[in-house]
Design a protein around this motif. Structure first.
Motif, mmCIF file in Angstrom:
data_model
loop_
_atom_site.group_PDB
_atom_site.id
_atom_site.type_symbol
_atom_site.label_atom_id
_atom_site.label_comp_id
_atom_site.label_asym_id
_atom_site.label_seq_id
_atom_site.Cartn_x
_atom_site.Cartn_y
_atom_site.Cartn_z
ATOM 1 N N ILE A 334 0.845 -1.206 0.000
ATOM 2 C CA ILE A 334 0.000 0.000 0.000
ATOM 3 C C ILE A 334 0.876 1.251 0.000
ATOM 4 N N GLY A 335 1.906 1.258 0.834
ATOM 5 C CA GLY A 335 2.798 2.415 0.883
ATOM 6 C C GLY A 335 3.535 2.628 -0.428
ATOM 7 N N ASP A 336 4.035 1.547 -1.048
ATOM 8 C CA ASP A 336 4.709 1.663 -2.341
ATOM 9 C C ASP A 336 3.771 2.226 -3.402
ATOM 10 N N TYR A 337 2.509 1.804 -3.371
ATOM 11 C CA TYR A 337 1.533 2.288 -4.343
ATOM 12 C C TYR A 337 1.273 3.787 -4.143
ATOM 13 N N LEU A 338 1.058 4.186 -2.902
ATOM 14 C CA LEU A 338 0.776 5.598 -2.617
ATOM 15 C C LEU A 338 1.956 6.486 -3.006
ATOM 16 N N LEU A 339 3.172 5.989 -2.777
ATOM 17 C CA LEU A 339 4.359 6.770 -3.115
ATOM 18 C C LEU A 339 4.639 6.731 -4.613
ATOM 19 N N GLY A 340 4.516 5.529 -5.219
ATOM 20 C CA GLY A 340 4.798 5.392 -6.641
ATOM 21 C C GLY A 340 3.848 6.198 -7.508
ATOM 22 N N LYS A 341 2.595 6.267 -7.116
ATOM 23 C CA LYS A 341 1.599 7.047 -7.853
ATOM 24 C C LYS A 341 1.568 8.507 -7.412
ATOM 25 N N GLN A 342 2.430 8.866 -6.478
ATOM 26 C CA GLN A 342 2.529 10.230 -5.950
ATOM 27 C C GLN A 342 1.191 10.739 -5.414
ATOM 28 N N ILE A 343 0.459 9.817 -4.770
ATOM 29 C CA ILE A 343 -0.828 10.177 -4.170
ATOM 30 C C ILE A 343 -0.601 10.884 -2.836
ATOM 31 N N TRP A 344 0.308 10.347 -2.033
ATOM 32 C CA TRP A 344 0.678 10.965 -0.763
ATOM 33 C C TRP A 344 2.178 11.207 -0.746
ATOM 34 N N SER A 345 2.587 12.196 0.039
ATOM 35 C CA SER A 345 4.013 12.432 0.243
ATOM 36 C C SER A 345 4.587 11.373 1.178
ATOM 37 N N THR A 346 5.902 11.252 1.152
ATOM 38 C CA THR A 346 6.579 10.297 2.042
ATOM 39 C C THR A 346 6.263 10.593 3.505
#
Length: 504
Positions: A334-346
């Motif tokens: 889930i974290g990789d997806y959110l970061l890879g798609k630039q949905i949420w910041s790190t």
């Protein structure tokens, strides 16, 4: 040339390395139960206030009834011996379990620097082989006296402290940012090591005695060392079987964020005065307090309080770690997806998932005492508490990679050295509160302390933590444009390779 991507092989070796390390670490928590005299089931004498679950007939409220009991005096269960028995006090048992963590912080502190300078492959090979050898010596050490066994545990802790800083150094050198959640999840291999070890140690002891519970893990660890040496390299440039396509992909994705072996010392002054690093260390400490509590005291609670037999205690104590193993890759993906798609910041990812990795586990742990002798509820609370902690793959177990990938091993080593002190405090605190008996009143403060450590650490990180790369990550280079030392709410992140602003 490798038939499958080398990163897949690396993931498997990281996972099994943690498995082997925890197999050698946690077996003592179960084995020591068979090495000491059995206790009375009477709660006032230190036995289980819930009676024996194996002989349980039925439960009415908080009253446990047994076949054949009369006049309110339950029958004492027959205690099986698993080999030579040693008359060690509760305090001595706590010392044996806890001294592993006396030397662990020392090697953890220097392990990252050693890995960054000399390479993690050799260090992991050597210290694991040493660990296997001294584990095989444990039965002989126990015969010589508990102090000798304490020395064995000190050596094991000293060797094991190098492992995780070395593995985090490998992750920094091998893994693109958008894949790190999955690879940090591989470091949950220790969870499976705990599950398998606790599940099988009781069976091994019941069939072959407690000595075999040392010899079997030692043999497995020694064999694993040579597989590691053949399949792992310190960096993509040094791997003999990697394809050019995969090597180019990794090196391009990493860019200038990471350099390999360096003789320069880490910037300790800047690290020590870094508020983001302090926040990460506090978060890591809270996580390890809860982790080590269930690791060292969990089997005792299940057997001495809930009243399960040794083999069942090992299996039930392993359930929380099985849940953690299940949820860790889910949270990581889930974290990789959110970061890879630039949905949420790190930064937003790190702080939000503290709810799952720390706050929810703390609340569940605090509710445990109220479950009383209702063992299905007790086991469920412990299991889901540890399962939600699988989100640590997105919080304390990955934040040091964000702050300074060049010094990922050093940062994790320092934080782990500090956090691992929880490993020798938790057995002592457990022994202190339970010295007069295994009642729920005695165990209550132990659980409340663990809950407070979880929740307090999360709140500190949410206020002061960040996912931004720090300017001191770059060795003898000017600060790249757009890199911030500290932005607690994550408004600016690491500049992408293209130079475009990342989506928030």
């Amino acid at each position: 040339m490798a038939v499958i991507p080398v990163r897949v092989t690396l993931w498997i070796m990281l996972f099994t390395c943690c498995w082997v390390t925890y197999m050698l670490r946690v077996g003592m928590s179960i084995t020591i139960i068979g090495m000491v005299p059995p206790v009375s089931r009477n709660a006032s004498a230190g036995g289980s206030p819930c009676g024996s679950q194996s002989s349980m007939k039925h439960v009415s409220g908080d009253v446990v009834h047994y076949p054949g009991e009369a006049d309110g005096h339950p029958l004492e269960e027959e205690e099986k011996k698993y080999g030579k028995v040693y008359d060690w006090s509760v305090a001595q048992q706590g010392l044996i379990l806890g001294t592993y963590f006396w030397t662990y912080p020392i090697s953890s502190l220097i392990g990252g620097m050693a890995a960054e300078r000399y390479g993690p492959r050799l260090l992991v090979f050597v210290v694991t082989l040493i660990s296997a050898f001294v584990t095989a010596l444990s039965p002989m050490a126990a015969d010589l006296g508990y102090y000798t066994l304490v020395i064995i545990r000190l050596i094991l802790g000293l060797a094991a402290g190098f492992i995780y800083p070395c593995l985090h150094c490998l992750v920094a050198r091998w893994v693109p940012q958008a894949e790190k959640g999955k690879f940090i999840a591989a470091l949950m291999g220790g969870t499976l090591g705990t599950v398998v070890t606790w599940s099988l140690t009781g069976l091994i002891m019941e069939n072959h005695g407690w000595s075999a519970a040392f010899y079997v893990p030692a043999a497995i660890a020694a064999a694993w060392c040579f597989i590691w040496w053949y399949l792992v390299a310190d960096s993509p440039n040094e791997h003999k079987m990697i394809s050019e396509k995969e090597k180019t992909y990794i090196l391009t994705a990493l860019g200038d964020r990471v350099q390999t072996k360096s003789k320069s010392m880490p910037p300790f002054k800047k690290i020590a005065t870094s508020l983001p690093f302090l926040a990460m260390t506090v978060l890591h400490y809270g996580n390890l307090w809860g982790l080590y509590f269930i690791l060292t005291a969990g089997p005792m609670f299940v057997k001495n309080v809930l009243g399960f037999q040794l083999s069942a205690a090992g299996a039930l104590s392993a359930l929380p770690y099985l849940a953690r193993l299940f949820f860790a890759p889910i949270f990581g993906s889930i974290g990789d997806y959110l970061l890879g798609k630039q949905i949420w910041s790190t930064t937003k990812i790190r702080k939000f998932f503290c709810i799952f990795s720390h706050i929810i586990p703390g609340l569940l742990l605090g509710c445990l005492v109220s479950a009383g002798c209702n063992w299905p509820v007790s086991i469920s609370l412990i299991t889901f508490s540890m399962g939600m902690n699988g989100a640590a793959t997105l919080t304390n177990l990955q934040n040091h990679q964000d702050l300074a990938p060049n010094y990922a091993g050093t940062l994790y080593g320092v934080a782990n050295a500090i956090g691992s002190t929880a490993g020798f405090f938790t057995p002592m605190i457990t022994a202190y509160f339970t010295k007069t008996g295994n009642t729920f009143d005695n165990w209550g403060p132990v659980f409340y302390v663990g809950a407070g450590a979880y929740i307090g650490a999360a709140l500190f990180f949410i206020i002061f933590g960040t996912g931004n790369i720090q300017k001191w990550n770059y060795r003898q280079e000017p600060e790249p444009a757009g890199v911030l030392s500290w932005r607690p709410w994550g408004k600016t992140e690491t500049p992408p390779a293209s130079g475009k602003s990342s989506k928030k």
